[in-house]
Design an enzyme around this catalytic site. Sequence first.
Site, PDB file in Angstrom:
ATOM      1  N   GLN A 101     -13.711  81.060  81.098  1.00  0.00           N
ATOM      2  CA  GLN A 101     -13.615  79.706  81.344  1.00  0.00           C
ATOM      3  C   GLN A 101     -12.900  79.359  80.083  1.00  0.00           C
ATOM      4  OE1 GLN A 101     -17.897  78.882  82.930  1.00  0.00           O
ATOM      5  NE2 GLN A 101     -18.165  81.002  81.484  1.00  0.00           N
ATOM      6  N   HIS A 119     -10.257  77.374  84.102  1.00  0.00           N
ATOM      7  CA  HIS A 119     -10.495  76.299  83.837  1.00  0.00           C
ATOM      8  C   HIS A 119      -8.742  75.798  83.142  1.00  0.00           C
ATOM      9  CE1 HIS A 119     -14.974  75.887  83.229  1.00  0.00           C
ATOM     10  NE2 HIS A 119     -14.322  76.202  84.646  1.00  0.00           N
ATOM     11  N   CYS A 127       1.600  65.635  83.647  1.00  0.00           N
ATOM     12  CA  CYS A 127       2.067  63.623  83.918  1.00  0.00           C
ATOM     13  C   CYS A 127       0.884  63.384  85.483  1.00  0.00           C
ATOM     14  CB  CYS A 127       3.445  63.665  84.419  1.00  0.00           C
ATOM     15  SG  CYS A 127       3.343  61.783  84.345  1.00  0.00           S
ATOM     16  N   CYS A 151       9.112  60.283  83.384  1.00  0.00           N
ATOM     17  CA  CYS A 151       8.818  59.202  83.975  1.00  0.00           C
ATOM     18  C   CYS A 151       8.245  58.202  83.278  1.00  0.00           C
ATOM     19  CB  CYS A 151       8.689  59.644  85.096  1.00  0.00           C
ATOM     20  SG  CYS A 151       6.219  59.383  84.910  1.00  0.00           S
ATOM     21  N   THR A 189     -21.263  82.672  78.161  1.00  0.00           N
ATOM     22  CA  THR A 189     -21.509  82.024  79.170  1.00  0.00           C
ATOM     23  C   THR A 189     -22.773  81.437  79.251  1.00  0.00           C
ATOM     24  OG1 THR A 189     -20.669  80.748  80.418  1.00  0.00           O
ATOM     25  CG2 THR A 189     -21.092  83.116  80.988  1.00  0.00           C
TER      26      THR A 189
END
Length: 247
Positions: A101, A119, A127, A151, A189
């Site tokens: 993760q 992840h 973008c 852009c 975790t």
Amino acid sequence: MQEKILEAKNIIEESPSLAVLTGAGISAESGIPTFRGSDGLWKNYSPQQLASPNAFKKDPKLVWEWYDWRRQIIDKATPNPGHTALARIEAEKEKFTLITQNIDGLHQKAGSQNIIQLHGSIWEIKCTECGTTETNYEVPIGALPPVCNNCSGIMRPGTVWFGEIIPMSIIDKTILSIEESEVMIIIGTSGVVEPAASMGLMAKQSGKKVIEINLEQTPNSSLYDVFIQAKSGETLPLFYKIDEIYN
Ligand code: OAD
């Protein structure tokens, strides 16, 4: 404790195939704060308040400040003996999948090969307008939020956030790797964020042996075959060093 480590070591040694799931705890000994530990809060925000599309829409600069802070810590961090031990165990196995993760890239730095990053990576940015993705190692990243070279749209971290879906291809690969392994090891975790939170149970229900290493009990610790309450950086190297230490 020694008994549990020996039990886990035997299970691992006897299995030609392993699936390993890691969370922020494995990188704690490299100096990277966990999310739910006492040092994990940044300016009193919880990860759910920052790692979400809504949080980013509301205040992209704030979310970026958090990521920029984490990128600076991660940039300075190096793999600890827990990461290195997993790379060494992988080299001895016919089949080995490291499901993480974590977005810090320390497993790669330690030499692990077959890695699934549930992840994503903190070094990927994308973008929000045209979807251009970029690998970006700039630390600090500069004016926040960064803008797209293509852009001029606002760039966001390329990681998977709360409220977003992990791509199906990654989930499929993950489930297959658990199915094809005899043993699963779950390391560092808290077991509260899906889909990773259910993976240990999935493995158990398919008849796999499950070993967990964590500083604290997690919601499913009592259901696993072996639970070792200790630091992963101190425990994982014992799986191959214990003979040298205790004989
Ligand atoms: P957490 O911060 O929720 O949990 C870290 C776990 O590591 C805790 O259970 C600690 O007890 C354990 N731990 C701490 N130090 C350890 C050590 N040295 N050895 C072994 N265990 C140790 O982190 P995750 O479970 O990884 O997602 O969090 C899951 C997800 O929630 C993250 O990927 C992130 C977060 O919000 C997103 O941002 C989408």
